[in-house]
Design an enzyme around this catalytic site. Structure first.
Site, PDB file in Angstrom:
ATOM      1  N   GLN A  22      -4.896  -0.268   1.116  1.00 42.26           N
ATOM      2  CA  GLN A  22      -4.489  -1.613   1.565  1.00 42.26           C
ATOM      3  C   GLN A  22      -3.380  -1.493   2.609  1.00 42.26           C
ATOM      4  O   GLN A  22      -2.253  -1.133   2.267  1.00 42.26           O
ATOM      5  CB  GLN A  22      -3.980  -2.409   0.360  1.00 42.26           C
ATOM      6  CG  GLN A  22      -3.469  -3.797   0.674  1.00 42.26           C
ATOM      7  CD  GLN A  22      -2.900  -4.481  -0.570  1.00 42.26           C
ATOM      8  OE1 GLN A  22      -2.417  -3.805  -1.483  1.00 42.26           O
ATOM      9  NE2 GLN A  22      -2.942  -5.790  -0.611  1.00 42.26           N
ATOM     10  N   GLU A  32      -5.804  -9.977  -6.427  1.00 45.30           N
ATOM     11  CA  GLU A  32      -4.923  -8.856  -6.775  1.00 45.30           C
ATOM     12  C   GLU A  32      -3.977  -9.286  -7.893  1.00 45.30           C
ATOM     13  O   GLU A  32      -3.769  -8.570  -8.862  1.00 45.30           O
ATOM     14  CB  GLU A  32      -4.127  -8.401  -5.543  1.00 45.30           C
ATOM     15  CG  GLU A  32      -3.220  -7.200  -5.821  1.00 45.30           C
ATOM     16  CD  GLU A  32      -2.392  -6.764  -4.603  1.00 45.30           C
ATOM     17  OE1 GLU A  32      -2.467  -7.419  -3.552  1.00 45.30           O
ATOM     18  OE2 GLU A  32      -1.672  -5.748  -4.734  1.00 45.30           O
ATOM     19  N   SER A  37       1.580  -4.238   4.009  1.00 43.35           N
ATOM     20  CA  SER A  37       3.042  -4.226   4.179  1.00 43.35           C
ATOM     21  C   SER A  37       3.473  -3.358   5.362  1.00 43.35           C
ATOM     22  O   SER A  37       2.823  -2.368   5.707  1.00 43.35           O
ATOM     23  CB  SER A  37       3.710  -3.674   2.918  1.00 43.35           C
ATOM     24  OG  SER A  37       3.299  -4.393   1.788  1.00 43.35           O
TER      25      SER A  37
HETATM   26  C1  FAD Z   1       4.887   1.447  -5.655  1.00 43.22           C
HETATM   27  C2  FAD Z   1       4.499   0.475  -4.581  1.00 43.22           C
HETATM   28  C3  FAD Z   1       3.218   0.490  -4.066  1.00 43.22           C
HETATM   29  C4  FAD Z   1       2.854  -0.397  -3.055  1.00 43.22           C
HETATM   30  N1  FAD Z   1       1.582  -0.315  -2.515  1.00 43.22           N
HETATM   31  C5  FAD Z   1       1.255  -1.081  -1.457  1.00 43.22           C
HETATM   32  C6  FAD Z   1      -0.007  -0.929  -0.790  1.00 43.22           C
HETATM   33  O1  FAD Z   1      -0.844  -0.121  -1.198  1.00 43.22           O
HETATM   34  N2  FAD Z   1      -0.274  -1.672   0.297  1.00 43.22           N
HETATM   35  C7  FAD Z   1       0.620  -2.594   0.775  1.00 43.22           C
HETATM   36  O2  FAD Z   1       0.298  -3.253   1.757  1.00 43.22           O
HETATM   37  N3  FAD Z   1       1.828  -2.761   0.179  1.00 43.22           N
HETATM   38  C8  FAD Z   1       2.162  -2.030  -0.913  1.00 43.22           C
HETATM   39  N4  FAD Z   1       3.400  -2.176  -1.515  1.00 43.22           N
HETATM   40  C9  FAD Z   1       4.362  -3.097  -0.905  1.00 43.22           C
HETATM   41  C10 FAD Z   1       4.682  -4.328  -1.729  1.00 43.22           C
HETATM   42  O3  FAD Z   1       3.696  -5.296  -1.591  1.00 43.22           O
HETATM   43  C11 FAD Z   1       6.069  -4.798  -1.213  1.00 43.22           C
HETATM   44  O4  FAD Z   1       6.999  -3.835  -1.627  1.00 43.22           O
HETATM   45  C12 FAD Z   1       6.428  -6.161  -1.727  1.00 43.22           C
HETATM   46  O5  FAD Z   1       5.640  -7.145  -1.135  1.00 43.22           O
HETATM   47  C13 FAD Z   1       7.921  -6.466  -1.476  1.00 43.22           C
HETATM   48  O6  FAD Z   1       8.251  -6.283  -0.139  1.00 43.22           O
HETATM   49  P1  FAD Z   1       9.510  -5.378   0.321  1.00 43.22           P
HETATM   50  O7  FAD Z   1       9.431  -4.076  -0.420  1.00 43.22           O
HETATM   51  O8  FAD Z   1       9.517  -5.343   1.809  1.00 43.22           O
HETATM   52  O9  FAD Z   1      10.797  -6.126  -0.233  1.00 43.22           O
HETATM   53  P2  FAD Z   1      11.528  -7.377   0.438  1.00 43.22           P
HETATM   54  O10 FAD Z   1      10.506  -8.336   0.930  1.00 43.22           O
HETATM   55  O11 FAD Z   1      12.511  -6.873   1.417  1.00 43.22           O
HETATM   56  O12 FAD Z   1      12.262  -8.016  -0.806  1.00 43.22           O
HETATM   57  C14 FAD Z   1      13.467  -7.455  -1.343  1.00 43.22           C
HETATM   58  C15 FAD Z   1      13.923  -8.331  -2.507  1.00 43.22           C
HETATM   59  O13 FAD Z   1      14.207  -9.680  -2.049  1.00 43.22           O
HETATM   60  C16 FAD Z   1      13.433 -10.625  -2.767  1.00 43.22           C
HETATM   61  N5  FAD Z   1      13.007 -11.698  -1.850  1.00 43.22           N
HETATM   62  C17 FAD Z   1      12.467 -11.546  -0.621  1.00 43.22           C
HETATM   63  N6  FAD Z   1      12.171 -12.748  -0.077  1.00 43.22           N
HETATM   64  C18 FAD Z   1      12.511 -13.688  -1.007  1.00 43.22           C
HETATM   65  C19 FAD Z   1      12.433 -15.108  -1.052  1.00 43.22           C
HETATM   66  N7  FAD Z   1      11.923 -15.813  -0.025  1.00 43.22           N
HETATM   67  N8  FAD Z   1      12.865 -15.737  -2.159  1.00 43.22           N
HETATM   68  C20 FAD Z   1      13.375 -15.057  -3.216  1.00 43.22           C
HETATM   69  N9  FAD Z   1      13.480 -13.679  -3.226  1.00 43.22           N
HETATM   70  C21 FAD Z   1      13.040 -13.019  -2.139  1.00 43.22           C
HETATM   71  C22 FAD Z   1      12.237  -9.849  -3.291  1.00 43.22           C
HETATM   72  O14 FAD Z   1      11.703 -10.451  -4.457  1.00 43.22           O
HETATM   73  C23 FAD Z   1      12.847  -8.489  -3.581  1.00 43.22           C
HETATM   74  O15 FAD Z   1      13.470  -8.514  -4.856  1.00 43.22           O
HETATM   75  C24 FAD Z   1       3.785  -1.333  -2.550  1.00 43.22           C
HETATM   76  C25 FAD Z   1       5.068  -1.352  -3.086  1.00 43.22           C
HETATM   77  C26 FAD Z   1       5.449  -0.472  -4.084  1.00 43.22           C
HETATM   78  C27 FAD Z   1       6.836  -0.522  -4.627  1.00 43.22           C
END
Ligand code: FAD
Length: 397
Positions: free
Chosen positions: A126, A244, A129
């Protein structure tokens, strides 16, 4: 409302249990029981057994390989699979790209991809991100420029789980930088053997290589690999994320963890009597089991009232949020029950490279596999984001 299974449903459950008892190969079953990680060939072997039985993709439209089971039967199947325990088919294939192709793909795309997706001949990852586009996914910047019969793609993806195993990737790209951000996104299928793709491992705190960063430099993707219309990719992505999220609830996994903790507690001394008889332990287990039952009922209600194909159901956020919280609570219970036995860390054992005939085999995977699976509250959109979705779409705030 009568929540008991009917006689037919009970007979179906027996049939499913019997199948899992005899069809899971002994080496794969042992790895599941110990909580070891399966290799790609092992998961392919198991998926093909399910495929031959006609059970690899129960929820799909029967025309394209689904079983036509009722929502309750699908629920029973999934729960028995988790409890057996047997390996879960690859979610990227079965819950994500398969349903998107069935809902929005052309007949040619369906014929070309769906059988290979169901048999795990094609492993999909996928590519959503990016750095700076996780929760705020619509801010993604990976660009795709139309050049004749193909798109030229440039950018970076992050956290691309299992990209190192994948033959294909479903990818979100920006095709119109001037449109409102949700409206300039297109959904493409990328052959991972295309020139210009670099996959770099991200090794997580448990020492495991599951996820990656992925760099795309002048990658050519044929227009025929586009899902639906250009600049409509956000609609298809929302539909996929709904699937998902429903799939993340995994009540069976939490039940299996609680069951394991109860078994362990019978043999753990807590001041002269088994931990299983301790009042505090029993209350904690009871509370978890009640919450799991409530989630189970909610899941069945939502499945029965499933939105028609093509429409994302925002209520799947409830399952995602509560299901991931309960998975974490059950893992915490298991970890605390096992105590210091669960602290040992043996990476080779986790990979199945050796199978220590140790009396503590059962404990070796609790911390790294169950406890570190805490990321369920982040993936598929973090739980804070699910609360935002529920506030807006369900409560109308
Ligand atoms: C082990 C793992 C596997 C993954 N695998 C995939 C994959 O295969 N493909 C893929 O595309 N993605 C993948 N992801 C990505 C995952 O979807 C993102 O990590 C997730 O969407 C959060 O985005 P971020 O890490 O950029 O955190 P951020 O968006 O930077 O968020 C950081 C913190 O702020 C909070 N936050 C952010 N915006 C808001 C808001 N508007 N209101 C309240 N709180 C908020 C979040 O809840 C979080 O606690 C994976 C992530 C992990 C950890």
């Amino acid at each position: 409302m009568d929540l008991r299974f009917t006689a037919d449903e009970l007979a179906f459950r027996d049939e499913v249990q019997q199948f899992f008892r005899i069809a899971v190969p002994a080496d794969i079953r042992r790895k599941c029981v110990l909580g070891q990680r399966l290799s790609k060939p092992e998961l392919q072997r198991w998926t093909r057994i399910l495929f031959e039985k006609g059970w690899a993709t129960p929820a799909w439209d029967p025309e394209w390989g689904g079983t036509g089971w009722s929502p309750v039967q699908q629920y029973i199947f999934k729960e028995e699979l988790h409890m057996a325990p047997a390996p879960e088919p690859l979610s990227f294939n079965v819950n994500m790209i398969g349903p998107v192709l069935i809902a929005f793909g052309t007949d040619e795309q369906k014929r070309r991809f769906l059988p290979s997706i169901a048999r795990l001949d094609y492993w999909f990852c996928q590519g959503f991100s990016e750095p700076g586009a996780g929760s705020d996914l619509a801010s993604l910047r990976t660009s795709a420029r139309l050049e004749g019969d193909h798109y030229m793609v440039n950018g970076q993806k992050l956290w691309t789980s299992t990209a190192h195993h994948a033959e294909w990737c479903f990818l979100l790209v920006r095709t119109d930088p001037n449109a409102k951000k949700q409206q300039g996104i297109t959904y493409l299928l990328m052959d991972m053997r295309s020139p210009g793709i670099t996959v770099r491992p991200i090794v997580t705190i448990d020492g495991h290589h599951e996820t990656n960063e992925m760099f795309l430099e002048n990658v050519r993707i044929p227009v025929g690999n586009r899902i639906g219309e250009e600049n409509k990719g956000w609609d298809y992505a929302k539909y996929l994320l709904g699937n998902e999220r429903s799939g993340i609830a995994r009540v069976g996994i939490s039940k299996m963890r609680v069951r394991r903790a109860k078994e362990l507690a019978r043999n753990i001394d807590a001041g002269g009597r088994p931990l299983s008889e301790d009042r505090g332990f029993r209350e904690r287990v009871a509370l978890l089991e009640i919450e799991l039952k409530a989630l189970e009922i909610t899941q069945m209600r939502l499945i029965s009232a499933a939105a028609p194909a093509g429409k994302p159901d925002p209520k799947s956020s409830i399952l995602k949020m509560k299901g991931s919280e309960l998975q974490q609570a059950a893992a915490q219970l298991l970890l605390e029950t096992a105590g210091y036995e669960a602290m040992e860390f043996d990476r080779d054992f986790l990979r199945g490279a050796h199978s220590t005939p140790s009396p503590h085999d059962w404990a070796l995977t609790i911390a790294p596999n169950h406890y570190f699976a805490r990321h369920v509250s982040i993936v598929g959109g973090s739980n804070e984001i699910q609360r935002n979705i529920l506030a807006k779409t369900v409560l109308g705030l």
